[in-house]
Every structure is written in structure tokens, then in C-alpha cells.
Design a protein around this motif. Structure first.
Motif, short mmCIF file in Angstrom:
data_model
loop_
_atom_site.label_atom_id
_atom_site.label_comp_id
_atom_site.label_asym_id
_atom_site.label_seq_id
_atom_site.Cartn_x
_atom_site.Cartn_y
_atom_site.Cartn_z
N UNK A 180 57.78 47.58 25.02
CA UNK A 180 57.43 48.52 25.77
C UNK A 180 56.72 46.87 27.31
N UNK A 181 56.47 47.27 27.95
CA UNK A 181 56.73 46.17 29.08
C UNK A 181 55.64 46.19 29.48
N UNK A 182 54.72 44.86 30.19
CA UNK A 182 54.45 45.35 30.60
C UNK A 182 53.38 46.19 31.94
N UNK A 183 54.39 46.30 32.52
CA UNK A 183 54.21 47.73 33.41
C UNK A 183 53.58 48.92 32.52
N UNK A 184 54.30 48.86 31.61
CA UNK A 184 53.90 50.08 31.21
C UNK A 184 52.57 50.31 30.22
N UNK A 185 52.57 49.15 29.54
CA UNK A 185 51.23 49.03 29.00
C UNK A 185 49.89 49.11 30.24
N UNK A 186 50.65 48.22 31.36
CA UNK A 186 49.18 48.83 32.54
C UNK A 186 48.94 50.46 33.16
N UNK A 187 50.00 50.83 32.83
CA UNK A 187 50.31 52.51 32.64
C UNK A 187 49.28 52.83 32.06
N UNK A 188 49.23 52.42 30.39
CA UNK A 188 48.74 53.12 29.50
C UNK A 188 47.06 53.06 29.74
N UNK A 189 47.32 52.18 29.68
CA UNK A 189 45.52 51.77 29.90
C UNK A 189 44.89 51.59 30.76
N UNK A 190 45.44 51.89 32.09
CA UNK A 190 45.00 52.20 33.81
C UNK A 190 44.26 50.82 34.18
N UNK A 191 45.16 49.73 33.89
CA UNK A 191 44.43 48.62 34.35
C UNK A 191 45.71 47.82 35.38
N UNK A 192 45.57 47.17 36.24
CA UNK A 192 47.02 46.43 36.77
C UNK A 192 47.60 45.35 35.89
N UNK A 193 48.75 45.32 36.13
CA UNK A 193 49.56 44.53 35.46
C UNK A 193 49.54 43.64 35.76
N UNK A 194 48.60 42.56 36.32
CA UNK A 194 47.42 41.74 36.11
C UNK A 194 46.43 40.72 35.26
N UNK A 195 46.14 42.51 35.04
CA UNK A 195 44.79 42.43 33.75
C UNK A 195 46.10 42.48 32.01
N UNK A 196 47.06 42.82 32.59
CA UNK A 196 48.26 43.12 31.48
C UNK A 196 48.22 41.01 30.54
N UNK A 197 48.86 41.18 31.90
CA UNK A 197 49.39 39.49 31.91
C UNK A 197 48.44 38.04 31.30
N UNK A 198 47.60 38.47 31.73
CA UNK A 198 46.02 37.53 31.41
C UNK A 198 45.57 37.59 29.90
N UNK A 199 45.36 39.71 29.46
CA UNK A 199 45.62 39.64 28.18
C UNK A 199 46.82 38.56 27.25
N UNK A 200 47.82 38.77 28.01
CA UNK A 200 48.94 38.48 27.04
C UNK A 200 49.19 36.93 27.05
N UNK A 201 48.09 36.28 28.10
CA UNK A 201 47.88 34.87 28.31
C UNK A 201 47.06 34.34 27.55
N UNK A 202 45.92 35.24 26.95
CA UNK A 202 45.10 35.30 25.76
C UNK A 202 45.42 35.10 24.10
#
Length: 217
Positions: A180-202
């Protein structure tokens, strides 16, 4: 065949064992749809599960997906949280991966009645963990890939990194492993794509990429 045995860690502390078993059955069903099986994933006796896979990569991926699916059921995203039903306990498992021949006595029984060196190796692997969660591999030594020391080095590093992720990041990792894409994950979690990107980087992308690369080795 690469054999996998899983066992619940601290099963006596579960508050609702029947609900825990339902969570395990649901988890095995989802994982079975994601990875090719040589032998079905199923609960066996007590608190154990078993299954068989063609490659050590598939077997190791199964242990990770099971761990993450159990986390998702106990800690769903806010959008997926049921309004009334109590959530199941977080089930923590340990896994032994083995390699070797097996002998099947009754394929139609549930669980499958069987024995053989492949299962003995998986049992040795799970016993080597003691009461700790994670996964270990026992297989032939000095015969080329997969060399047990190399496989276990990967499993120790992978599981150690997963342990540093919080529940949300583990849900993200599960979605990432399913492509799944980061955009899809952001929608599932109800957060921004930037927050998802930060989690991926961590750590999320590191575990995903390492698991996929290991599967190609």
C-alpha cells in the motif's frame, strides 16, 4: 520444506482465551492469502500454530505478518476500531523456522498429523528462544544458502527493529508489506502523508525493504 511453529508467549496472562484463539484463526487466514503455502497455516494443540513454506524468505515473512496482524487486531486504527465489541488482547508469539523432510500421516486431520526432521528443527529453533518473542531458524549448516547464522542475524536485527516501533508504526509496516502507498496509509490512519513519511524514515521502510531483500536472497 521450511517448517514454521509458532507459540504464544505468556498465554496464561490472556484475559479471554477464546477471543485470543479467534484472533489467531483470523490472522492465519489473512496471512495465508498473502504468501504461497506448501502446507496450510493452522492452530495445532495448546497455544501453537504450524505451517509450511517453499522458501526461508516466505517462512520469515509469515512470522512477521502474523506478528503485525495480531498487533492490528488488538490495536486497530481509530477508523477501524469497533464501537462496542471489546478488543482482543495483544497476542505475542515466538516462532521457530526449520528445514527438513516431513512425514504426513493424515493430511485431512485438523491439525495435520505428521512428524519428521523438518518439524524437529522448527521445534529446536523455537526452544532456543526460551520465553522471548521473535523468530529463529535451525537448518543444515555448511551447505550454502540459507546458512543458519546469516538467517538468524537477519531475524535478530529485523525483530529488534520491529520492537522499537509503536502500534501505529506497526500497522503502517503491515500495510507497506502489502504494497500500500503512503497516501493510502495516511488515509487509513487519519494522519498526514508527512507524518507517514516520518514514520517510514524511523524504521518502517527499513524493515519492509530488508524483508523484501531477504526474500530475494
Amino acid at each position: 520444506m521450511y517448517t514454521v511453529i509458532g507459540d504464544i508467549v505468556g498465554s496464561r496472562g490472556l484475559t479471554d482465551r477464546a477471543r485470543a484463539q479467534q484472533a489467531i484463526v483470523a490472522t492465519l487466514g489473512r496471512v495465508s492469502m498473502a504468501i504461497p503455502l506448501v502446507q496450510r497455516l493452522e492452530p495445532t494443540f495448546g497455544d501453537e500454530i504450524q505451517g509450511g513454506f517453499k522458501t526461508v524468505g516466505d517462512a520469515s515473512l509469515a512470522t512477521l505478518l502474523i506478528t503485525l496482524e495480531l498487533n492490528r487486531l488488538a490495536n486497530p486504527s481509530p477508523a477501524a476500531r469497533p464501537p462496542v465489541d471489546p478488543l482482543p488482547d495483544l497476542i505475542v508469539m515466538r516462532f521457530g523456522i526449520g528445514k527438513g523432510t516431513i512425514g504426513v500421516f493424515d493430511l485431512e486431520s485438523q491439525p495435520i498429523r505428521q512428524d519428521g526432521p523438518g518439524w524437529h528443527a522448527a521445534r529446536d529453533a523455537i526452544d532456543s528462544l526460551g520465553k522471548k518473542s521473535g523468530a529463529r531458524y535451525v537448518g543444515p549448516v555448511g551447505t550454502g544458502w540459507p546458512e543458519p547464522a546469516a538467517v538468524n542475524a537477519f531475524l535478530v536485527a529485523r525483530d529488534g527493529l520491529v520492537d522499537t516501533l509503536n502500534h501505529r508504526q506497526r500497522r503502517m509496516l503491515l500495510s507497506a508489506l502489502h504494497g500500500e502507498s503512503q497516501k493510502s496509509i495516511a488515509e487509513q490512519e487519519g494522519i498526514s502523508e508527512s507524518a507517514v513519511s516520518q514514520a517510514f524514515a524511523r524504521g518502517v521502510s527499513a524493515v519492509r525493504d530488508a524483508q523484501f531483500l531477504f526474500g530475494k536472497a
